[in-house]
Every structure is written in C-alpha cells, then in structure tokens.
Design a protein around this motif. Structure first.
Motif, short mmCIF file in Angstrom:
data_model
loop_
_atom_site.label_atom_id
_atom_site.label_comp_id
_atom_site.label_asym_id
_atom_site.label_seq_id
_atom_site.Cartn_x
_atom_site.Cartn_y
_atom_site.Cartn_z
N ILE A 164 -31.19 20.01 71.48
CA ILE A 164 -31.49 19.75 70.07
C ILE A 164 -30.20 19.71 69.27
CG2 ILE A 164 -32.59 20.67 67.99
CD1 ILE A 164 -34.74 21.90 69.78
N SER A 165 -29.33 20.68 69.51
CA SER A 165 -28.05 20.74 68.77
C SER A 165 -27.23 19.47 69.03
CB SER A 165 -27.25 21.98 69.20
OG SER A 165 -27.91 23.16 68.82
N TYR A 166 -27.25 19.00 70.27
CA TYR A 166 -26.52 17.77 70.56
C TYR A 166 -27.11 16.59 69.82
CZ TYR A 166 -24.94 13.60 72.94
OH TYR A 166 -24.43 12.34 73.18
N LEU A 167 -28.43 16.44 69.86
CA LEU A 167 -29.06 15.31 69.19
C LEU A 167 -28.75 15.30 67.70
CD1 LEU A 167 -32.58 15.02 70.88
CD2 LEU A 167 -30.71 13.35 70.96
N GLN A 168 -28.61 16.47 67.11
CA GLN A 168 -28.33 16.52 65.68
C GLN A 168 -26.93 16.02 65.34
OE1 GLN A 168 -29.41 20.62 64.58
NE2 GLN A 168 -31.28 19.80 63.68
N THR A 169 -26.08 15.86 66.35
CA THR A 169 -24.75 15.29 66.11
C THR A 169 -24.74 13.77 66.23
OG1 THR A 169 -23.97 15.30 68.43
CG2 THR A 169 -23.75 17.36 67.16
N ALA A 180 -31.96 14.04 62.14
CA ALA A 180 -31.75 15.40 62.61
C ALA A 180 -32.88 16.36 62.26
CB ALA A 180 -30.43 15.94 62.05
N ASP A 181 -33.68 16.01 61.26
CA ASP A 181 -34.78 16.87 60.85
C ASP A 181 -36.09 16.49 61.54
OD1 ASP A 181 -35.01 14.44 59.54
OD2 ASP A 181 -35.83 15.31 57.70
N ARG A 182 -36.05 15.53 62.45
CA ARG A 182 -37.28 15.08 63.13
C ARG A 182 -37.04 14.96 64.63
NH1 ARG A 182 -41.47 13.21 59.79
NH2 ARG A 182 -40.93 13.25 57.58
N ILE A 183 -37.00 16.11 65.28
CA ILE A 183 -36.77 16.18 66.72
C ILE A 183 -37.95 16.90 67.37
CG2 ILE A 183 -35.30 17.14 68.54
CD1 ILE A 183 -32.93 16.80 66.65
N VAL A 225 -41.78 25.77 79.10
CA VAL A 225 -40.40 26.02 78.66
C VAL A 225 -40.17 25.38 77.29
CG1 VAL A 225 -37.99 25.39 79.14
CG2 VAL A 225 -39.41 26.30 80.96
N ALA A 226 -40.66 24.14 77.11
CA ALA A 226 -40.50 23.47 75.83
C ALA A 226 -41.22 24.22 74.71
CB ALA A 226 -41.02 22.04 75.92
N VAL A 227 -42.40 24.76 75.01
CA VAL A 227 -43.13 25.52 74.00
C VAL A 227 -42.35 26.76 73.59
CG1 VAL A 227 -45.16 26.99 73.65
CG2 VAL A 227 -45.43 24.68 74.56
N GLN A 228 -41.82 27.50 74.55
CA GLN A 228 -41.06 28.70 74.20
C GLN A 228 -39.82 28.34 73.40
OE1 GLN A 228 -41.29 32.07 76.69
NE2 GLN A 228 -39.11 32.54 76.56
N ALA A 229 -39.18 27.22 73.75
CA ALA A 229 -38.02 26.78 72.97
C ALA A 229 -38.41 26.49 71.52
CB ALA A 229 -37.40 25.55 73.61
N ARG A 285 -36.17 24.07 64.58
CA ARG A 285 -35.70 22.68 64.49
C ARG A 285 -36.58 21.75 65.29
NH1 ARG A 285 -29.72 22.96 66.49
NH2 ARG A 285 -30.83 24.20 68.08
N ALA A 286 -37.31 22.28 66.27
CA ALA A 286 -38.27 21.49 67.03
C ALA A 286 -39.53 21.33 66.19
CB ALA A 286 -38.59 22.17 68.36
N LYS A 287 -39.86 20.12 65.83
CA LYS A 287 -40.94 19.87 64.87
C LYS A 287 -42.27 19.51 65.51
CE LYS A 287 -38.08 20.56 61.50
NZ LYS A 287 -38.12 21.86 60.79
#
Length: 316
Positions: free
Chosen positions: A95-100, A106-109, A120-124, A130-132
C-alpha cells in the motif's frame, strides 16, 4: 485476456520485495485510478496472479501483484517463511508503495487475496485504514488451530504437534527449521495443479519451513474481523466439495464481520474459482465490488474545526 506488467520492487520493513505492476492504458499521472494489491496464499508466487490481474486491469484499476518476503523473486532468508503475520506487513508495505505512484489515487486502494491470502488481506485492512475495500476469494484459514484440526483430524493434529516439538529442539540446536512441502494435496485434481505449478512458475519452490505451521496454528484473523467495518468486505466462497477452502470456515468468519459485507457462495469445488467458468463469475463479482466501493462510493471526510465564521454561516 493479457496484460503486461512492469517489474517493480518495494521495501517491506527493510527487505526488498518484488511485484508486478499493471497499469491500464488509459491511466496516467494526469488521470490516476484506484489501485489494488493482490496476494496469493502461502509461498505461491506473483506469476500465478497473472490469471486474476487482467480482469481488474480491464476494469480500469492499477494492480500490484506481490511476492511476500522470502518467496519467489523477493529477498529474505531463510527462504520459504510462510508466516501470515509477516505477509500482513507485506500487504501494508505494498500500500505504501502504491501511494508513491503518480498513476494511483492514493486514497482509493483495495486489497484482494486468494485462499489464506484473503484472510491475510483482511487482517492487513483491519490494521491499516488506508485499505478502503477487501475481496477474499476461496477463503480458507480464519482460525488456524481449528482449520488444521478440521483438515488433519485430531490424531493428525497431534502428530503434527509432535513434529513441531521435535523441530523446536532442532531450531534450538542448529538455528534452522526442517523443510517440508508447501502443497501436499491428496485431492486428485488439486494434486495435478500442484505439480503443474512447479513447471509453470520458475521462481516457485514447493517447500516451506516446518515452523511456518506453528505460525499458521496461531493465526486467527476471525478474532479481528469484527474490527474491519466500515471497510467493505466481499467473500467469494466455494460451495462444492472442497477440503481446503471449507465453506463453514468462511461462514463462521463472515458472521462476525460488520457491514457492509457480502458472502457469495458459488457452486464450484477446490479448483473452481481458479479456473473458468468459476473464475469468470468470481472475478465479475470482485470487479463490481471494487467498482462500487473504490470508484463510486464517497469516502469519509474529516470535519474541520468550527470557527466563528463557520458557526455564523450556519445561522443564516
């Protein structure tokens, strides 16, 4: 359906991870788009995600398919650490990489994961607002202890714990865990796919560290899933015979999640959502969910602190 990715790298807590970045032709820095992080299960590799990514690219999403640390083209030693909690961190680093990236809003990931990669994705997403939006395809592990007991039986789990006890002593004495197969499937069709994966993906190794199983035993994202709301959750589950992606596991976790949420049960077995026509149906549901909640739904905005001027304006 094809899409050519750009090989990229990003740091996850100091370790360099590999990713395949897919950018739709119509997307640019002048016209950025919502983006998705895609994660596979266990120590499977990002090249296997090339079957899923094009559906999202065709729908106008930027896509980043990742290799977790110690897996595939990513760095990290020892190789094949199948630690779900570390994979959660890798999702967050992606996520941090995509925001660059200038092509990304960046607000819609959003996050998409298959099998245990979905939990794993749910826990993240629980830990990282930032995960919307999240989509889980063929969900499997929501409580690792219960899952392995259902899969192996009580005697099988007891035998596994004996092996883990012996491996602990090995690690104490040598610093290294034994190596075991990542996939050792006894379902006829699944076993064929397992053998084919070794041929198809040069970076894939069908092995992991035995101590990875301890990390799976203690992985229980269902204990956090009620904290996911109001992040939208879609689970796309297998309704046919499937000893690895058990429907009752998905139903138990889904019942604990808050709104907005949807559970779609499709009539396919263990491989049904990895290949067509189940794949086509599942991806259509995922695309619609991301389109609704990443593209068309308004995001929450912060209310500014009141001022004398704003209060006065309210009285007009």
């Amino acid at each position: 359906m094809t899409a050519r990715p750009e090989p990229v790298t990003f740091l996850s807590l100091g370790t360099r991870c590999a990713g395949d970045l897919y950018v739709p032709d119509e997307v640019s820095a002048d016209s950025p788009a919502p983006a998705l992080v895609l994660g596979h299960s266990g120590v499977m590799v990002k090249e296997a995600l090339a079957y899923f990514a094009p559906y999202f690219v065709a729908a106008g999403f930027v896509v980043l398919a990742i290799d977790y640390r110690t897996v595939g083209s990513s760095e990290g030693e020892p190789r094949g650490l199948d630690y779900p909690e570390r994979q959660v961190e890798d999702f967050r680093s992606a996520i941090s990489y995509l925001q660059t990236r200038p092509e990304v809003r960046a607000d819609r990931i959003g996050l998409w994961g298959v099998s245990v990669g979905g939990s794993v994705a749910v826990q993240a997403a629980v830990l990282d607002r930032r995960a919307k939006c999240v989509v889980v395809q063929s969900p499997s592990v929501w409580n690792g202890w219960r899952y392995l007991e259902r899969l192996l039986g009580r005697n099988g789990l007891h035998a596994l714990r004996e092996r883990l006890g012996e491996d602990w002593q090995r690690r104490y004495e040598t610093g290294e865990s034994a190596r075991v197969p990542h996939l050792d499937l006894d379902h006829e069709n699944a076993k064929g796919a397992q053998d084919l994966s070794v041929e198809l993906y040069p970076t894939y190794r069908n092995e992991k560290t035995l101590d990875s199983t301890e990390h799976l035993l203690t992985f229980a994202p269902e204990n956090l899933i009620d904290r996911l709301a109001p992040t939208p959750l879609l689970m796309i589950a297998n309704g046919g015979h499937d000893p690895y992606h058990m429907l009752e596991e998905a139903q138990t976790a889904f019942a604990r999640a808050g709104e907005p949420k949807r559970l779609a049960v499709l009539p396919y077995d263990v491989l049904g959502l990895y290949t067509g026509p189940g794949l086509e149906e599942a991806m259509a549901l995922a695309v619609e969910w991301f389109d609704r909640y990443l593209r068309r739904t308004r995001l929450p905005i912060a209310t500014p602190a009141p001022t004398r001027e704003s209060v006065a304006a309210m009285k007009r």
